[in-house]
Design an enzyme around this catalytic site. Structure first.
Site, PDB file in Angstrom:
ATOM      1  N   GLU A   1      44.568  33.526  44.785  1.00  0.00           N
ATOM      2  CA  GLU A   1      44.167  34.484  43.750  1.00  0.00           C
ATOM      3  C   GLU A   1      45.383  34.983  42.961  1.00  0.00           C
ATOM      4  O   GLU A   1      45.346  35.112  41.738  1.00  0.00           O
ATOM      5  CB  GLU A   1      43.472  35.686  44.379  1.00  0.00           C
ATOM      6  CG  GLU A   1      42.129  35.346  44.994  1.00  0.00           C
ATOM      7  CD  GLU A   1      41.621  36.498  45.856  1.00  0.00           C
ATOM      8  OE1 GLU A   1      41.134  37.479  45.297  1.00  0.00           O
ATOM      9  OE2 GLU A   1      41.758  36.409  47.090  1.00  0.00           O
TER      10      GLU A   1
ATOM     11  N   LYS B   1      37.051  40.091  57.269  1.00  0.00           N
ATOM     12  CA  LYS B   1      37.515  39.392  56.080  1.00  0.00           C
ATOM     13  C   LYS B   1      38.721  38.484  56.316  1.00  0.00           C
ATOM     14  O   LYS B   1      39.632  38.810  57.061  1.00  0.00           O
ATOM     15  CB  LYS B   1      37.896  40.404  54.992  1.00  0.00           C
ATOM     16  CG  LYS B   1      36.744  41.143  54.356  1.00  0.00           C
ATOM     17  CD  LYS B   1      35.743  40.245  53.615  1.00  0.00           C
ATOM     18  CE  LYS B   1      36.321  39.562  52.421  1.00  0.00           C
ATOM     19  NZ  LYS B   1      36.422  40.452  51.256  1.00  0.00           N
TER      20      LYS B   1
ATOM     21  N   SER C   1      41.548  42.312  55.301  1.00  0.00           N
ATOM     22  CA  SER C   1      41.136  43.498  54.560  1.00  0.00           C
ATOM     23  C   SER C   1      41.467  44.727  55.395  1.00  0.00           C
ATOM     24  O   SER C   1      41.364  44.700  56.620  1.00  0.00           O
ATOM     25  CB  SER C   1      39.634  43.435  54.292  1.00  0.00           C
ATOM     26  OG  SER C   1      39.089  44.740  54.170  1.00  0.00           O
TER      27      SER C   1
ATOM     28  N   HIS D   1      29.742  21.474  34.728  1.00  0.00           N
ATOM     29  CA  HIS D   1      29.084  22.770  34.479  1.00  0.00           C
ATOM     30  C   HIS D   1      28.887  23.549  35.781  1.00  0.00           C
ATOM     31  O   HIS D   1      27.995  24.378  35.886  1.00  0.00           O
ATOM     32  CB  HIS D   1      27.722  22.579  33.797  1.00  0.00           C
ATOM     33  CG  HIS D   1      27.744  21.639  32.636  1.00  0.00           C
ATOM     34  ND1 HIS D   1      27.947  22.055  31.336  1.00  0.00           N
ATOM     35  CD2 HIS D   1      27.620  20.288  32.585  1.00  0.00           C
ATOM     36  CE1 HIS D   1      27.924  20.995  30.532  1.00  0.00           C
ATOM     37  NE2 HIS D   1      27.745  19.921  31.265  1.00  0.00           N
TER      38      HIS D   1
END
Ligand code: ARG
Length: 472
Positions: free
Chosen positions: A289, A282, A276, A155
């Site tokens: 992804e 970043k 970025s 969970h």
């Protein structure tokens, strides 16, 4: 004039040509189409259907078409609709009207099914090998992290600590099932549909087995209607590809989480991360992804293909031309993802210390306290309740189990003795799971041994299924 233009009195409408043509995507099949034709023409000769001289001319012609196409010297035209008719046109340009004998006893319907199977056969070997590289990279991370303790979750809540190696090995086994599925599906791909003709067979005394043998198939499709109508092998591939993508995507999700400041368990190598355009600080896990994102298109192709086939009467229908782009795109999507994945995993930096910090500051050893009390004779249900009370006490006093004194423990149960402090350490908790398939170091080492044997078997399969060029 179209190859099938005889019964027509008008030119095809330009939009129809554009709409029905498949050449802009089925040109990928060109070398397979030519391999198939070479086998077919050889068989026509052996069976006495065309002369040796004609067969030789056609074979030579096909070979030079293959070379011209490869060097970009032959033009593939939309007006010739698909790869099969383009190759035939080029052949006739090359050798004259005798080239028109190539299509004797054959239809584009069995021809396209053949090309698809030849293409997929190679793709299965290639994708399997790429998957095996990913397995290898996970295995190496496992080997290097047999002492790295990671919080295990259910969970997405801290549950029980596991070895990082154990976690990597979970994916090795998932990908092994994927490899096994690809290998198994190969049997169903590796059958020759050629000789089914348009749907019913052919009047010529062809030898389907000879063609199958020449193209290194294991046998022929037994029923001519099924041979030209069957795209199960495409669906099966897309389904297997969907499972592979799903597995990759789950791992991607973990990589994304683990590389966030909130987890801080890993750092992906700079070479496999991106920045970025606005925020100078970043470092993004873009590859993970995007692999996760591309899972959607693979599932889409599976559902698309199933839907296209649903409700099609036997035998060939033009709808089936829709079988190609999804399959090609899936092969390319997997190829891209898998080729990046192995080096990305291999170069990933594992932050042992932060993981250890994490498992030292949680209640993931609570089950072990309960199990300890069971060892002293308390029924599990009772010990579960007692430990629940201990945990509640800790939360109220901003402590973890190992911050308690022996007196604190004994307030809850007289059964606790000083050996408890050793038992509740992260290493002890991990190593206590000494059952087959458990996370104890010795058990994870067993898994490593097990997959070494599997890797060897995988390798052997690849070697025995790598074709050494059927063109000649
Ligand atoms: N381009 C077609 C396809 O990809 C080849 C088979 C066409 N056969 C036909 N009878 N129109 O499916």
């Amino acid at each position: 004039m179209k190859l099938w233009g005889g019964r027509f009195t008008k030119q095809t409408n330009q939009l129809v040509d554009e709409y029905t043509a498949s050449i802009h995507f089925d040109k990928k099949l060109v070398q397979y189409d030519i391999q198939g034709s070479l086998a077919h023409v050889e068989m026509l000769k052996v069976c006495g259907i065309i002369s040796g001289e004609d067969a030789a001319t056609i074979a030579e012609g096909l070979k030079s078409v293959a070379i011209k196409v490869e060097h970009g010297e032959a033009e593939l035209l939309e007006e010739h609709e698909d790869i099969h008719m383009n190759v035939e046109k080029l052949l006739i340009e090359e050798v004259g009207p005798v080239g028109g004998k190539l299509h004797t006893g054959r239809s584009r319907n069995d021809q396209v099914a053949l090309d698809m199977r030849l293409y997929l056969r190679d793709a299965l070997v290639e994708i399997s090998e790429l998957l095996m590289d990913v397995q290898k990279s996970l295995y190496k991370q496992a080997q290097n992290n047999l002492d790295t303790v990671l919080p295990g979750y259910t969970h997405l809540q801290r549950a029980q600590p596991v070895l990082f190696a154990h976690h990597m090995m979970a994916y090795v086994f998932m990908f092994q099932r994927d490899v096994d599925r690809l290998f198994d599906s190969y049997k169903r791909v590796n059958k020759s549909p050629l000789g089914a003709g348009a749907l019913a067979g052919t009047t010529f005394p062809i030898d389907r087995h000879l063609v199958a043998e020449k193209l290194h198939f294991d046998g022929i499709c037994e029923n001519s209607l099924d041979a030209v109508s069957d795209r199960d092998f495409v669906v099966e591939f897309l389904s297997n590809a969907s499972l592979i993508s799903m597995h990759l995507s789950r791992l991607c999700e973990e990589l994304v989480q683990w590389s966030s400041a909130e987890f801080n368990f890993i750092e992906l190598d700079d070479a496999f991360s991106t920045g970025s355009s606005m925020m100078p600080q970043k470092k993004n896990p873009d590859v993970a992804e995007l692999v996760r994102g591309k899972t959607g298109r693979v599932y889409g192709h599976l559902i698309g293909m199933l839907t296209t086939l649903k409700g099609l009467p036997l035998a060939y229908n033009k709808d089936m031309q829709e079988d190609k782009e999804g399959m090609f795109d899936t092969v390319e999507t997997l190829r891209g993802a898998l080729a990046l994945f192995a080096p990305m995993i291999e170069t990933m930096h594992v932050k042992k210390e932060t993981m250890y910090q994490a498992v030292s500051k949680d209640f993931s050893n609570a089950t072990d306290l309960a199990d300890y009390l069971v060892g002293k004779g308390m029924p599990f249900r009772e010990s579960h309740a007692v430990v629940g009370q201990v945990v509640l006490h800790c939360i109220e006093h901003d402590k973890f189990l190992l911050d308690l004194s022996i007196e604190d423990f004994q307030e809850f149960s007289e059964l606790v003795e000083v050996d408890i402090f050793e038992i509740l350490s992260p290493e002890a908790v991990v190593n206590a799971r000494d059952v087959a398939g458990g996370t104890a170091k010795v058990r994870v080492e067993e898994q490593l041994k097990m997959v070494e044997r599997l890797f060897e078997k995988n390798r052997e399969w690849i070697i025995s299924h790598t074709d050494s060029g059927i063109l000649n």
